[in-house]
Design a protein around this motif. Structure first.
Motif, PDB file in Angstrom:
ATOM      1  N   GLY A 152       0.817  -1.206   0.000  1.00 41.26           N
ATOM      2  CA  GLY A 152       0.000   0.000   0.000  1.00 41.26           C
ATOM      3  C   GLY A 152       0.851   1.257   0.000  1.00 41.26           C
ATOM      4  O   GLY A 152       0.544   2.234  -0.688  1.00 41.26           O
ATOM      5  N   SER A 153       1.949   1.225   0.757  1.00 39.90           N
ATOM      6  CA  SER A 153       2.856   2.380   0.811  1.00 39.90           C
ATOM      7  C   SER A 153       3.442   2.691  -0.557  1.00 39.90           C
ATOM      8  O   SER A 153       3.493   3.860  -0.982  1.00 39.90           O
ATOM      9  CB  SER A 153       3.992   2.119   1.805  1.00 39.90           C
ATOM     10  N   PHE A 166      -7.488 -12.335   9.551  1.00 43.23           N
ATOM     11  CA  PHE A 166      -6.268 -11.978   8.810  1.00 43.23           C
ATOM     12  C   PHE A 166      -6.626 -11.089   7.627  1.00 43.23           C
ATOM     13  O   PHE A 166      -5.929 -10.102   7.344  1.00 43.23           O
ATOM     14  CB  PHE A 166      -5.581 -13.259   8.334  1.00 43.23           C
ATOM     15  N   ALA A 167      -7.720 -11.407   6.909  1.00 39.60           N
ATOM     16  CA  ALA A 167      -8.091 -10.669   5.701  1.00 39.60           C
ATOM     17  C   ALA A 167      -8.440  -9.220   6.014  1.00 39.60           C
ATOM     18  O   ALA A 167      -7.988  -8.295   5.324  1.00 39.60           O
ATOM     19  CB  ALA A 167      -9.268 -11.352   5.005  1.00 39.60           C
ATOM     20  N   VAL A 168      -9.247  -8.986   7.052  1.00 41.42           N
ATOM     21  CA  VAL A 168      -9.635  -7.620   7.408  1.00 41.42           C
ATOM     22  C   VAL A 168      -8.415  -6.818   7.856  1.00 41.42           C
ATOM     23  O   VAL A 168      -8.241  -5.653   7.477  1.00 41.42           O
ATOM     24  CB  VAL A 168     -10.715  -7.626   8.510  1.00 41.42           C
ATOM     25  N   THR A 169      -7.561  -7.453   8.655  1.00 38.49           N
ATOM     26  CA  THR A 169      -6.351  -6.769   9.113  1.00 38.49           C
ATOM     27  C   THR A 169      -5.431  -6.456   7.944  1.00 38.49           C
ATOM     28  O   THR A 169      -4.823  -5.375   7.879  1.00 38.49           O
ATOM     29  CB  THR A 169      -5.610  -7.634  10.154  1.00 38.49           C
ATOM     30  N   VAL A 198      -3.173  -2.404   4.144  1.00 35.16           N
ATOM     31  CA  VAL A 198      -2.987  -1.875   2.790  1.00 35.16           C
ATOM     32  C   VAL A 198      -3.420  -0.407   2.734  1.00 35.16           C
ATOM     33  O   VAL A 198      -2.692   0.461   2.212  1.00 35.16           O
ATOM     34  CB  VAL A 198      -3.771  -2.713   1.758  1.00 35.16           C
ATOM     35  N   VAL A 199      -4.598  -0.123   3.280  1.00 32.69           N
ATOM     36  CA  VAL A 199      -5.101   1.257   3.290  1.00 32.69           C
ATOM     37  C   VAL A 199      -4.199   2.140   4.155  1.00 32.69           C
ATOM     38  O   VAL A 199      -3.863   3.272   3.785  1.00 32.69           O
ATOM     39  CB  VAL A 199      -6.558   1.304   3.797  1.00 32.69           C
ATOM     40  N   PHE A 200      -3.806   1.618   5.305  1.00 32.76           N
ATOM     41  CA  PHE A 200      -2.920   2.355   6.201  1.00 32.76           C
ATOM     42  C   PHE A 200      -1.616   2.705   5.489  1.00 32.76           C
ATOM     43  O   PHE A 200      -1.134   3.841   5.556  1.00 32.76           O
ATOM     44  CB  PHE A 200      -2.650   1.510   7.450  1.00 32.76           C
TER      45      PHE A 200
END
Length: 417
Positions: free
Chosen positions: A60-61, A105-108, A113-115
């Motif tokens: 994500g970064s 795991f998927a939600v985290t 990714v967004v973070f």
């Protein structure tokens, strides 16, 4: 430093707003860094699996960094910081909910990714603002902005250690921090001026014409940009590996408690902060290249001590040396990228992107190596990359206006208000 329309505040107000944004970003990042053992345990995953999880943030970064210069050119750095920073804090809250409440795991992974994406965008935008303040002031003060980020990580690590010791749940901790920091971000961003911090980007106020997409992408073909990126890559790896893995390495390989692991990370963050605060004077005195060389040597020595000497005092000494040595690489790289004003913003974005490649490769690489050989032994890779940064340091030599400032006597460089 005001326009006829009164939309551009004083240099002091601008500088303070940038300090605040850096500090808020650091607090948010430390809230994640210091709670990595708790997130790992809540999800019940192995070290190598956790490395894949962190890779979500790294990916994500990279995406955010690649898009950052074009986003800033479209909506301006002030609006970019506002949207990206608030979104980053929302993702922080989702991390706690996904791991502690849902055990997913998927939600985290999605939250990370967004973070990562919003943090990467915020990072470039706030460095563009910092470079603009630096050039307006006429002195190399970028390390002080990054010191504000490090101070944020110290406070965040201290809060995390205290909350862990009190037994406060992970989801409550991260959600509470997200709300408080979002309020602070909304206040701070209001004080950022509506103007172009640097030529070539920002289309939200008076200033030089923006560059085209093709002109911004052409920066990637310039050798000096890429070599400065190599410096930032090595030093960002030195910083990022401690952020992601130091607390967990001390817990797993040295057998300390989670709270003690968070305190070791806090020691690293404190050393980073001290190095950045004192770094402005050192840079004024000796210049970029000698300082970067000494920093790389100090960081390599600290990592070697931490790996080879299994004693709490030696670990503390090694972590302090590591933190001091890693302190100046990233901010000095940003300053070097901004030496040529007409290309400064696009170069800042490009160098930040190359540097943040460390956050894409580093987490899974160290995670896989850590699973096989232990996390402390995996830190040898970090030492090698710092050595490469040492070799590349001549590319950061002052040029243009920065060269003139470097050749002047230190007190005279701060003559401007």
């Amino acid at each position: 430093m005001t326009t006829s329309a009164g939309t551009r505040p004083s240099l002091t107000a601008w500088r303070l707003a940038v300090f605040a944004v850096f500090a808020i970003n650091g607090l948010a990042m430390a809230s994640w860094f210091a709670r990595t053992p708790a997130i790992r345990d809540a999800l019940d995953v192995r070290t190598d699996q956790f490395g894949v999880l962190i890779m979500g943030m790294a990916a994500g970064s990279i995406a955010g960094l690649l898009a950052s210069s074009h986003i800033i050119a479209r909506i301006g750095s002030r609006t970019t910081i506002l949207i990206a920073l608030v979104s980053c804090l929302g993702a922080l809250a989702l991390m706690g909910f996904g791991s502690e409440t849902l055990g997913s795991f998927a939600v985290t992974f999605i939250a990370l990714v967004v973070f990562g994406a919003t943090t990467g965008i915020t990072d470039v935008a706030m460095n563009v603002e910092g470079a603009g303040v630096e050039q307006a002031q006429g002195r190399s003060i970028m390390p002080w902005f990054h010191a504000a980020w490090s101070m944020g990580t110290i406070v965040g690590a201290a809060i995390a250690a205290g909350i862990t010791a009190l037994g406060v749940s992970l989801d409550v901790h991260l959600a509470g921090m997200a709300v408080l920091l979002a309020i602070a971000a909304l206040i701070a961003v209001r004080s950022l001026p509506r103007h172009r911090a640097l030529p070539g980007l920002d289309d939200d106020g008076p200033g030089p014409a923006t560059t085209t997409f093709r002109e911004r992408m052409a920066i990637w073909r310039e050798p000096r940009t890429l070599v400065i990126g190599l410096i930032v890559l090595g030093m960002a790896f030195a910083e990022g590996s401690a952020n992601d893995w130091l607390a967990l390495a001390m817990v797993d390989d040295r057998g300390v408690t989670e709270a003690t692991g968070a305190l070791y990370f806090g020691l690293f963050a404190t050393a980073m902060t001290v190095g950045r605060i004192g770094g402005v004077w050192v840079l004024d005195r000796f210049g970029r290249v000698p300082v970067l060389r000494a920093s790389a040597l100090l960081a390599m020595l600290g990592i070697a001590i931490l790996i080879l000497v299994p004693h709490p005092v030696a670990a503390a000494i090694g972590i302090v040396a590591w933190g001091l040595g890693a302190a100046l690489g990233f901010p000095v790289g940003m300053s070097a990228a901004a030496d040529e004003p007409s290309k400064a913003a696009a170069r800042v974005a490009a160098v930040a992107t190359v540097g943040y490649f460390a956050f894409l490769v580093g987490p899974p690489l160290l995670g896989f190596l850590g699973e096989q050989f232990g996390l402390l032994n995996a830190f040898w890779v970090v030492l090698v990359l710092i050595a490469l940064a040492f070799v590349a340091t001549p590319a950061a030599r002052e040029s243009g206006a920065a060269a003139g400032a470097a050749s002047a006597d230190a007190p005279s460089t701060d003559a401007r208000p």
